[in-house]
Design an enzyme around this catalytic site. Structure first.
Site, PDB file in Angstrom:
ATOM      1  N   CYS A  46       0.831  -1.208   0.000  1.00  7.27           N
ATOM      2  CA  CYS A  46       0.000   0.000   0.000  1.00  7.27           C
ATOM      3  C   CYS A  46       0.869   1.263   0.000  1.00  7.27           C
ATOM      4  CB  CYS A  46      -0.914  -0.081   1.227  1.00  7.27           C
ATOM      5  SG  CYS A  46      -1.569   1.463   1.806  1.00  7.27           S
ATOM      6  N   CYS A  49       0.364   3.851   2.767  1.00  9.18           N
ATOM      7  CA  CYS A  49       0.879   3.324   4.041  1.00  9.18           C
ATOM      8  C   CYS A  49       2.372   3.630   4.157  1.00  9.18           C
ATOM      9  CB  CYS A  49       0.684   1.811   4.129  1.00  9.18           C
ATOM     10  SG  CYS A  49      -1.036   1.309   4.040  1.00  9.18           S
TER      11      CYS A  49
END
Length: 121
Positions: A46, A49
């Site tokens: 991600c 993230c």
């Protein structure tokens, strides 16, 4: 202020759990303290993230009275499910075992505001 710049020796204050069992033990123990806990639910694949990772490390250094925990949703999918995590990253703010607030997405300012609001009371 003479801050040292040896970043290699600087360990992160963010706790990472690799097993649901050790997480559960920690979470139960954390309920007894009035300390604010911020759980960062993220995934290696991600992008947002990864963007938030240095931010969380920075917050952990700044707010030493708050506990920061990182949980990989692929590794501990049962924990993510338990908390109803759907999007990444999701930041849950927990006090005495109860969710008091939540931020979904890489929203640094919003997360910081919520941390500052909840760590005081």
């Amino acid at each position: 202020m003479g801050a040292s710049h040896s970043s290699s020796s600087k360990s992160s204050r963010v706790l990472t759990f690799n097993s649901s069992a050790s997480w559960k033990i920690h979470f139960e123990e954390a309920k007894s303290t009035g300390k604010l806990m911020v759980i960062d639910f993220s995934a290696t694949w991600c992008g947002p993230c990864r963007f938030m990772e240095p931010v969380i490390n920075e917050f952990a250094e700044k707010y030493t009275d708050v506990e920061f925990v990182k949980i990989d949703v692929d590794e501990l999918s049962d924990v993510a499910q338990e908390f109803g995590v759907q999007g990444m990253p999701t930041f849950l703010l927990i006090k005495r075992g109860t969710e008091v607030d939540k931020v979904v997405g890489a929203k640094k300012e919003e997360l910081q505001k919520k941390i500052e609001a909840h760590r005081k009371n």
